[in-house]
Design an enzyme around this catalytic site. Structure first.
Site, PDB file in Angstrom:
ATOM      1  N   SER A  98       0.675  -1.092  -0.047  1.00 61.29           N
ATOM      2  CA  SER A  98       0.093  -0.078  -0.070  1.00 61.29           C
ATOM      3  C   SER A  98       0.729   1.490   0.040  1.00 61.29           C
ATOM      4  O   SER A  98       1.540   1.445  -0.777  1.00 61.29           O
ATOM      5  CB  SER A  98      -0.873   0.083   1.302  1.00 61.29           C
ATOM      6  N   HIS A 207      -8.539   0.202  -0.085  1.00 58.59           N
ATOM      7  CA  HIS A 207      -8.668  -0.548  -1.183  1.00 58.59           C
ATOM      8  C   HIS A 207      -9.829  -1.023  -1.397  1.00 58.59           C
ATOM      9  O   HIS A 207     -10.262  -2.273  -1.918  1.00 58.59           O
ATOM     10  CB  HIS A 207      -7.654  -1.451  -0.955  1.00 58.59           C
TER      11      HIS A 207
END
Length: 307
Positions: A98, A207
């Site tokens: 990430s 996400h």
């Protein structure tokens, strides 16, 4: 010469005092000073003395993790640090979880540290804003294969938005979305045989499509930042494959906000090349644990354990 796969910590790895080890070294001190100057805030104090609550704010967490990750990287590759079991080494590939992708891009030569800090500060702000607009959360599903987790999310989508967010390792998948849909997906996952469904202490549904409002803002921020082709091969989260074209890198970084992170596939892609060890740079040992679950034969080090 040993060949290493460099992996970089993501959000959730932060903890109070996480920067103290890195600040003990010259390269770490210099990294904190540079970050303070770029960000116009005392990120060093937050990394070294900040409370869990202070570090938990997304707009603080992200630049703090990138700062600590690059501090760790610079210390370990520097001449001042001796690591006989691994040094000398070359970095053969990079990737990050990430927000860790930005650290990986710095290490790969695609992005300057200063620009990475500016971007993740804005990324954190945009994600916090998106979380206010579209509230949600995340849940770890343990002990269930990917297809069954996906099926549980698909069925629970009748209640609201929910999807797999992180394919971390075999039997460990994180899902993300609206709370009621997430709860339903967890119930369905348990019925399908999941050993544990645990809601995570996060500030938003990262996400997942709930992060869509942040994408255009991040794309706008990219316009003033120069990305180069990586000097060291870089693996992207959402494809689990190598990417070198700067425009594709930016596109993937924007899409990453609302799409699943293919961490297991990324690790397996890195294993396709001959590397002698994985080294996790940044706070915590989360990624080291995931790599060991994916491939028990791999040699894995974390900056936490070697510094």
């Amino acid at each position: 010469m040993n060949k290493i796969g460099a992996i970089f910590s993501g959000q959730g790895s932060q903890y109070s005092g996480m920067g103290l080890k890195f600040r003990e070294h010259k390269a770490g001190k210099e990294t904190f000073k540079e970050a303070n100057d770029v960000l116009g805030m005392d990120i060093e104090s937050l990394c070294c003395d900040g409370t869990d609550r202070e570090l938990g704010a997304t707009e603080v967490t992200q630049p703090a993790i990138v700062t600590c990750s690059i501090a760790a990287f610079r210390v370990i590759i520097s001449d001042e640090f001796d690591m006989p079991e691994l040094k000398p080494f070359d970095v053969s590939a990079t990737m990050g979880l990430s927000v860790g992708e930005y650290s990986a891009l710095v290490a790969s030569g695609s992005l300057s540290f200063a620009d990475a800090l500016r971007l993740v500060k804005e990324r954190g702000r945009l994600m916090a804003e998106a979380s206010d607009i579209n509230p949600g959360t995340m849940m770890a599903i343990i002990g269930l294969d990917a297809d069954k987790v996906k099926s549980a999310c698909d069925e629970a989508s009748s209640v609201g938005i929910v999807q797999p967010a992180n394919y971390n390792s075999p039997g460990q998948i994180v899902i993300s979305g609206e709370k009621e849909a997430l709860k339903k997906a967890g119930e369905l996952a348990k019925q399908a045989g999941a050993k544990l469904c645990k809601t995570l202490d996060v500030s938003g549904a990262f996400h997942s499509p709930l992060m869509k409002p942040a994408e255009s803002g991040l794309e706008k921020a990219f316009k003033s930042i120069s990305f180069l082709e990586p000097d060291v091969p870089f693996i992207a989260n959402i494809t689990g494959d190598y990417v070198s074209n700067p425009e594709m890198i930016k596109q993937n970084l924007a899409l990453q906000l609302s799409n699943s992170v293919q961490w297991e596939n990324s690790v397996r892609k890195m294993l396709d090349i001959v590397i002698d060890a994985f080294v996790e740079f940044g706070p915590g040992k989360v990624l080291s644990g995931l790599v060991r679950r994916i491939d028990q034969k791999s040699k894995v080090f974390s900056s936490e354990s070697v510094l």
